[in-house]
Design a protein around this motif. Structure first.
Motif, PDB file in Angstrom:
ATOM      1  N   GLN A  11      76.043  45.423  17.245  1.00 58.68           N
ATOM      2  CA  GLN A  11      76.919  45.497  16.214  1.00 58.68           C
ATOM      3  C   GLN A  11      76.944  44.465  15.295  1.00 58.68           C
ATOM      4  O   GLN A  11      76.897  44.545  14.168  1.00 58.68           O
ATOM      5  N   GLU A  12      76.977  43.307  15.852  1.00 55.76           N
ATOM      6  CA  GLU A  12      76.795  41.971  15.068  1.00 55.76           C
ATOM      7  C   GLU A  12      75.509  41.960  14.433  1.00 55.76           C
ATOM      8  O   GLU A  12      75.635  41.219  13.103  1.00 55.76           O
ATOM      9  N   LEU A  13      74.493  42.347  14.988  1.00 53.70           N
ATOM     10  CA  LEU A  13      73.282  42.243  14.399  1.00 53.70           C
ATOM     11  C   LEU A  13      72.885  43.233  13.225  1.00 53.70           C
ATOM     12  O   LEU A  13      72.541  42.815  12.088  1.00 53.70           O
ATOM     13  N   GLU A  14      73.638  44.404  13.278  1.00 52.82           N
ATOM     14  CA  GLU A  14      73.572  45.548  12.157  1.00 52.82           C
ATOM     15  C   GLU A  14      74.360  44.970  11.148  1.00 52.82           C
ATOM     16  O   GLU A  14      74.140  45.449   9.965  1.00 52.82           O
ATOM     17  N   LYS A  15      75.462  43.920  11.518  1.00 57.68           N
ATOM     18  CA  LYS A  15      76.216  43.430  10.122  1.00 57.68           C
ATOM     19  C   LYS A  15      75.285  42.791   9.208  1.00 57.68           C
ATOM     20  O   LYS A  15      75.684  42.801   8.199  1.00 57.68           O
ATOM     21  N   PHE A  16      74.206  42.059   9.664  1.00 57.09           N
ATOM     22  CA  PHE A  16      73.410  41.086   9.182  1.00 57.09           C
ATOM     23  C   PHE A  16      71.999  41.805   8.706  1.00 57.09           C
ATOM     24  O   PHE A  16      71.421  41.146   7.952  1.00 57.09           O
ATOM     25  N   LYS A  17      72.160  43.176   8.579  1.00 53.37           N
ATOM     26  CA  LYS A  17      70.711  43.928   8.359  1.00 53.37           C
ATOM     27  C   LYS A  17      70.346  43.780   6.825  1.00 53.37           C
ATOM     28  O   LYS A  17      69.481  43.297   6.597  1.00 53.37           O
ATOM     29  N   PHE A  18      71.440  43.975   6.199  1.00 51.96           N
ATOM     30  CA  PHE A  18      71.320  44.108   4.684  1.00 51.96           C
ATOM     31  C   PHE A  18      70.567  42.741   4.189  1.00 51.96           C
ATOM     32  O   PHE A  18      69.782  42.795   3.355  1.00 51.96           O
ATOM     33  N   VAL A  19      71.369  41.526   4.804  1.00 50.62           N
ATOM     34  CA  VAL A  19      71.034  40.159   4.246  1.00 50.62           C
ATOM     35  C   VAL A  19      69.499  39.991   4.809  1.00 50.62           C
ATOM     36  O   VAL A  19      68.694  39.307   3.892  1.00 50.62           O
ATOM     37  N   LEU A  20      69.144  40.524   5.977  1.00 47.24           N
ATOM     38  CA  LEU A  20      67.893  40.068   6.758  1.00 47.24           C
ATOM     39  C   LEU A  20      66.889  40.948   5.727  1.00 47.24           C
ATOM     40  O   LEU A  20      65.599  40.505   5.751  1.00 47.24           O
ATOM     41  N   ASP A  21      67.232  42.094   5.480  1.00 45.84           N
ATOM     42  CA  ASP A  21      66.254  42.860   4.564  1.00 45.84           C
ATOM     43  C   ASP A  21      65.965  41.878   3.417  1.00 45.84           C
ATOM     44  O   ASP A  21      64.914  41.905   2.889  1.00 45.84           O
ATOM     45  N   TYR A  22      66.811  41.745   2.534  1.00 48.53           N
ATOM     46  CA  TYR A  22      66.632  40.957   1.364  1.00 48.53           C
ATOM     47  C   TYR A  22      65.862  39.631   1.604  1.00 48.53           C
ATOM     48  O   TYR A  22      65.059  39.352   0.957  1.00 48.53           O
TER      49      TYR A  22
END
Length: 1259
Positions: free
Chosen positions: A1002-1013
């Motif tokens: 769950q914590e990793l999915e929070k950062f998904k958008f930032v990581l994609d960018y």
């Protein structure tokens, strides 16, 4: 101190040995005898003396390797000599071997237990030595000549019953049997023993006959009798030859032999008397079941049972490997791990098996079943036959107390260790501590052992699955570091166990060491020395700089310095505060194996392959001591700094004083049979500890020159504390509570039972009292009746006695009267007989007189008769002589006729036999042809037989190779199984990790958008970097082309210069030659022209003009020559500058290519990190939706952000490298301008596009 329980290491439980205290251990004699020979040749001997006080080890494969000297004293081969061990008092007495000996090959003790014979190999020559055991210390009595042994080594020895003769047998197939009168060092007899093959050979004397010797081996059993200086064979071998592995004399005529097929054969006076086959024995079922249950219950050794079972089933054929006789029969070993006792019977079976004695299965070993299945190679009985000791092929010694037949009710019994289990392979590590008198050792037999050198006992022992390469004890003695083939383990030394507390991923760590304070430890990882904290277990520092394998490390007393050595001849001194090298000493021709450090850390002692001991200080070798023909392998220095000890490749120990001697001034002691691997001196400088490749450990007591022990400033008090696990305390306390409750229950139950018994006993007592009172009354009445009967019988007896007395008196009187009458009658008869004898004597005298007269008359008549006869015979003799003469004449005539006839017959017979001879010659020629054909057939058959034998031998070798391959494959299977177990453990760890990742999903999915960018930005940066790399490649290609062009131009210029120089020389030469030819003609012509055309008035002016012209010409010429010289120098300088610039550009080009390759590798790493981030994101796609709000601290703490920081660092590094390249280019341009070669080295090199890289960095 209590430690929390951690996952156990992949090892089995261990056993703690706490034997009874011995009275101490003594070396066998003074320093000269106990330590073998002294190495000093000068008059001033070394003041350092060492004496062995304990030896832990047993040498394997020694014929007669274990024997009894007394009922409680056992002698066995250890190291390079023999060890006497008292079973109760536990003292050790070491008998060293001969100088330069490689170990004992065979032993024999005389029947009176006074002498010991030892066979050794010294400098490739056999050596037989006889020691006197009765003297203290054991004294070397005789050494027999090696030149008369006819072989490299004697493999078996035996004393005669009267101890005067010594028999020695050398190894087949070219074996010899020799008999010595050892007191006089005289070879009495020698005989060659033919054998079809190699194998074990044994020799022995008859127990009651000094002249009878038995020798057995592969394919032969022979009895020899010594007489008149020769050994004559007594028996003729019948039947198929057997491979006799051992034999023993049961009586004066009986010999029992054991074969490799499990047969026991009894010979009586050399003839086969009895034979039996022994079955292959398996351990008792109840012991096997108990062992497997307990073994399977242990979590440490849950795997590997199948391999052990397979290994136990591989070799199921019996063979008699050892046999020994005792008063009731004999003992033999027919299968691994068992000894059978046979006793004599009166039945058809002469000897019958009575009992099995098994080696114990060591449940604390990594392979408990295999520990109980060792091959027994030697059996011996004590003189009183109360104790039996055996030796195995894994260097272990076991004992068994022989009990009476009444106590031996069970058929199976079990041995116990003679003292404790010993190392069975090379010892790779040894270390001591400060708080306790203990030392730790590790070996290639996969065991770690803790010894007490004060008590001479084994404190702790544990076997692991991997080989142990190094060990280091914490100064407190409560922890140790062990380097295994897979990991480095930090182990807690508990009261009865070794518990792995921490593991480090250092594979094949060959050296590790705790600091003197214990707060740090060093571990060797390849060519890097890693420094860890003993408290936090963090890697504090990495010491890099060694190019070879690091063999040894040492800490200074204050732990501020650290010294190491490697195989490339480097000795480095490190400063741990800065992590840098302070000094170094490199000698590439030497492979260092060990170093030692003085107490003040100013002097380093190092030994290596160049056969010297080096004293190093201030980064240079100050002093070297030669090894005199051996290689030093280990070194140790006392804490006082006055003593230096070194170990050699031959296993000897050398003790010398410091400062190091210039001559051969040291004491050398024979100790180990292999190279010394480790040495250490205790903190009080009282004990020296050495370990070797032969698996033995020596404890030496160090003495000063006067023979006294070196004094320490104050006595050391050792700690008694031990570690124990909280779970163990809880288990024991719970067990104590359970036992207390059980005791109370048993007490109440016992009280109740006692009360019931008291009641029952009281009732019984009452009943017995009543019965006894009744019986007493009846007995009293019976007594009165019997008393009355007694009185009556007494009266009757008195009356009968008086009658008998009267009757006897009457009979005596009657006998006296009868005897008197008989005497009178006999007297009368005697007188009559005397008269008769007188008469007969008179008659015989008369007859004798008459016979003499008749004899004289007959003699006269006979003489007259024979004289007449003699006269008649003489007349007849004369007549016979005349007849003989006539007959001789006739005989001669007949002889002549017969000779003539015989000559005729001889001629006829000669002709006849000559014909027969011709016929026989012809037939003989035919037979010779047939025999030639038969010989050819025989040769062909022999060749076929040899080829078949060769094929058989090749098949046998192939079988051996296959067996070795099978064994190696089995080892690989074991390794693979261990690897499977490890991988299963790693899979479990990974599953746990996956579970944790799922939690963090769950914590990793929070950062998904930032990581994609961020990933998109990374892709852009990667594309820009790839473009930069392409441009840089193009620039490099252009630079290379330009360099080639420069090179071509320089070569062309050189050619032009050389051509011009050649032309100049040619023209100059021609000018000089023309001047010499035409100088006179020119002078005459010029004079004529001058007189013809020049007036006299103009002479003065022309002469002045000519002088001015000549001066100007000379000045111009000098100026031009100077310009030419300066131009030549400038050309040479320009060539040199051009060449230097060319080489510099090439070097810079090479460095740039290396930097580009490094950048490519970093780019690959960045690609891999991006791929890891993408794979981590794919795992999170199936989880819950992205939460909008995420704290910044979590974002920064995540591994993705850490990777982003790593990317930024790599970008910074690239930018710095590009700036450095641009700076170097600027420097190149400046140097070109300074050297005035601007036209040649014009700025054609492409410029780096730094603006683009700055833009990408800003993005």
């Amino acid at each position: 101190m209590l430690l929390p329980p951690l996952p156990a290491a992949c090892a089995c439980p261990r056993r703690r040995f706490r034997r009874g205290r011995g009275r101490g251990c003594h070396g066998d004699g003074s320093s000269g005898d106990s330590g073998s020979s002294s190495g000093s040749s000068s008059s001033s001997m070394s003041a350092v003396v060492a004496q062995p006080v304990a030896v832990f080890g047993c040498r394997p494969r020694v014929a007669g390797g274990v024997c009894f000297v007394e009922d409680q004293v056992v002698l066995h081969a250890a190291g390079a000599g023999c060890l006497r061990l008292h079973l109760e008092q536990k003292w050790h007495k070491f008998i060293p071997g001969t100088e330069k000996s490689r170990g004992v090959q065979a032993l024999a003790v005389s029947p009176n237990r006074r002498y010991l014979a030892v066979s050794e190999t010294v400098a490739e020559q056999p050596s037989l030595t006889v020691y006197e055991l009765s003297s203290v210390p054991a004294r070397r009595r005789r050494t027999l000549a090696s030149a008369e042994l006819l072989a490299r080594e004697a493999v078996s020895l035996a004393f005669s019953p009267d101890c005067r003769y010594l028999a020695a047998a050398t190894a087949p197939p070219e074996g010899h049997l020799t008999c010595w009168l050892w007191e006089k060092q005289r070879l009495m007899a020698a005989v060659r023993v033919e054998a079809p093959g190699s194998g074990i050979c044994q020799v022995s004397f008859s127990p009651q006959d000094n002249a009878q010797v038995c020798i057995t081996g592969n394919g032969f059993f022979k009895l020899f009798k010594y007489s008149e200086g020769t050994l004559k064979q007594m028996n003729l071998q019948k039947g198929e030859p057997q491979n006799y592995l051992c034999h023993a004399w049961l009586s004066k005529e009986e010999v029992i032999c054991g074969t490799d097929t499990g047969k026991l054969i009894l010979f009586e006076t050399g003839e086969l008397h009895w034979e039996t086959s022994v079955e292959y024995k398996k351990p008792p079922r109840e012991l096997e079941d108990a062992a497997t249950k307990e073994y399977e219950s242990s979590s440490d050794v849950s795997c590997g049972l199948a391999s052990e079972d397979n290994g136990s089933q591989q070799d199921s054929s019996p063979q008699i490997s050892a046999v020994a006789a005792y008063s009731k029969g004999f003992a033999c070993s027919s299968s691994p791990g068992v000894v059978l006792l046979f006793e004599k019977t009166k039945e058809k079976e002469v000897y019958k098996e009575r009992q099995e004695i098994w080696l114990p299965q060591d449940l604390f070993s990594s392979e408990p079943k295999q520990s109980g299945r060792q091959d027994i190679i030697c059996i011996c009985f004590s003189p009183s036959e109360e104790t039996m000791v055996v030796n195995t092929n894994k260097n272990q010694l076991y004992m068994f107390t022989m009990l009476s037949p009444d106590l031996m009710k069970e058929k199976a019994a079990y041995f116990v260790y003679l003292n404790f289990p010993l190392h069975s392979a090379s010892i790779t590590g040894l270390d001591i501590c400060t708080w306790k008198p203990i030392l730790a050792t590790c070996s290639l037999d996969r065991s770690v052992r803790i010894w007490n050198y004060k008590m001479n006992t084994l404190e702790l022992y544990k076997e692991y699955r991997e080989e142990a390469y190094t060990v280091s004890l914490h100064p407190t003695g409560l922890f140790c570091l062990v380097g295994f083939s897979d990991k480095l383990r930090f182990i807690s030394l508990l009261y009865e166990d070794m518990h792995v507390f921490k593991e480090f991923a250092v594979r094949k760590c060959r050296e590790c060491s705790f600091s003197n304070g214990g707060h740090l430890f060093a571990a060797i990882n390849g060519n890097v020395i890693q420094i860890y904290s003993s408290i936090t277990f963090e890697n504090i520092n990495n010491l890099k700089g060694h190019s070879g394998k690091i063999h040894a490390v040492k800490w200074s007393a204050d732990d501020a310095k650290f010294v190491s050595c490697d195989t490339h001849g480097a000795v480095y001194e490190w400063n741990l505060l800065t992590g840098k090298r302070e000094s170094e000493c490199v000698l590439k021709s030497c492979i260092y194996s060990s170093i030692a450090l003085s107490s003040d850390a100013k002097i380093i002692f190092a030994v290596g392959s160049d056969q010297t001991l080096k004293e190093i200080s201030e980064s240079s070798i100050q002093h070297e001591v030669p090894a005199y023909g051996v290689v030093y392998t280990a070194v140790a220095v006392s804490h006082s700094g006055h003593m230096v000890f070194v170990g050699t490749s031959l296993g000897t120990i050398r003790a010398m004083k410091y400062p190091l001697p210039l001559t051969k001034d040291f004491n050398e002691y024979q100790a180990h049979a292999g190279a010394v691997t480790k040495m250490s001196i205790t903190n009080d400088d009282l004990f020296l500890l050495t370990a070797s490749e032969d698996g033995s450990i020596f404890i030496w007591k160090v003495y000063d020159k006067g023979g006294g022990i070196l004094k320490w400033e104050k006595e050391v008090e050792y700690a008694e504390e031990v570690l124990i696990m909280r779970s163990d305390i809880e288990e024991k306390s719970q067990a104590m509570l359970d036992l207390q409750i059980r005791v109370k229950e048993l007490q109440t139950e016992n009280d109740y039972q006692l009360h019931l018994k008291d009641m029952y006993c009281n009732e019984k007592i009452k009943e017995l009292e009543e019965n006894f009172t009744q019986e007493i009354g009846s007995l009293k009445s019976k007594h009165q009746i019997l008393q009355a009967e007694k009185e009556k019988q007494e009266l009757q007896h008195q009356f009968q006695l008086s009658e008998l007395m009267n009757k006897q008196a009457r009979e005596v009187q009657q006998l006296e009267s009868d005897s008197n009458q008989k005497l009178l009658m006999e007297n009368e008869k005697y007188q009559e007989l005397q008269v008769k004898s007188q008469r007969m004597q008179d008659e015989y005298e008369k007859q004798l007189h008459n016979l003499e007269e008749s004899k004289s008359r007959a003699v006269k008549e006979l003489t007259e008769y024979y004289e007449e006869k003699l006269h008649e015979k003489s007349v007849l003799l004369e007549e016979a002589e005349e007849d003989m003469r006539q007959q001789l004449k006739a005989h001669e005539e007949i002889k002549k006729q017969i000779e003539e006839d015989e000559d005729r017959e001889i001629l006829e017979i000669k002709i006849k036999y000559e014909r027969q001879l011709l016929e026989e010659k012809e037939s003989n020629l035919q037979l010779k042809g047939e025999t030639g054909v038969m010989n050819k057939r025989l040769n062909s058959l022999q060749k076929e037989l040899k080829e078949r034998n060769r094929d058989i031998e090749e098949m046998r070798l192939g079988q051996q190779k296959l067996q070795s391959i099978i064994k190696s494959l089995e080892k690989d299977i074991l390794a693979l199984k261990t690897e499977i177990q490890e991988r299963a453990d790693t899979i479990q760890d990974k599953e746990k990790h996956i579970y944790d990742l799922k939690k963090k999903n769950q914590e990793l999915e929070k950062f998904k958008f930032v990581l994609d960018y961020r990933i998109e930005e990374f892709k852009k940066q990667i594309e820009s970097r790839e473009n930069d790399v392409k441009t840089m490649k193009e620039q490099i290609c252009e630079m290379e082309g330009e360099l080639e062009r420069f090179h071509k131009e320089s070569t062309q210029l050189k050619l032009n210069i050389t051509q011009l120089q050649q032309k100049l020389k040619a023209t100059d030469h021609e000018m000089r030659r023309e001047r010499q030819k035409d100088s006179k003609k020119m002078k005459d012509g010029i004079r004529e022209l001058y007189t013809k055309y020049v007036q006299q008035s103009d002479t003065v002016q022309t002469e002045a003009v000519d002088t001015d012209l000549q001066q100007e010409y000379a000045r111009q010429r000098a100026y031009l020559e100077r310009n030419l010289a300066t131009l030549k120098k400038k050309v040479v300088k320009d060539q040199e500058v051009h060449q230097a610039a060319y080489t510099r550009i090439v070097q810079e080009n090479v460095s740039l290519i290396k930097e580009i390759n490094d950048l490519r590798q970093e780019l690959k790493v960045a690609h891999m990190q991006v791929h890891d981030l993408q794979s981590a994101l794919r795992l999170t796609k199936k989880k819950t939706a992205i939460q909008d709000t995420a704290p910044v601290s979590e974002l920064l703490s995540s591994p993705a952000v850490l990777r982003l920081n790593a990317e930024k660092e790599s970008e910074k590094i690239i930018e710095m490298q590009q700036l450095e390249i641009q700076y170097l280019r600027d420097q190149i341009q400046e140097k070109r301008q300074a050297l005035a070669v601007q036209p040649l080295l014009d700025g054609n090199l492409p410029k780096l596009n730094l603006e683009r890289s700055h833009k990408t960095q800003q993005q």
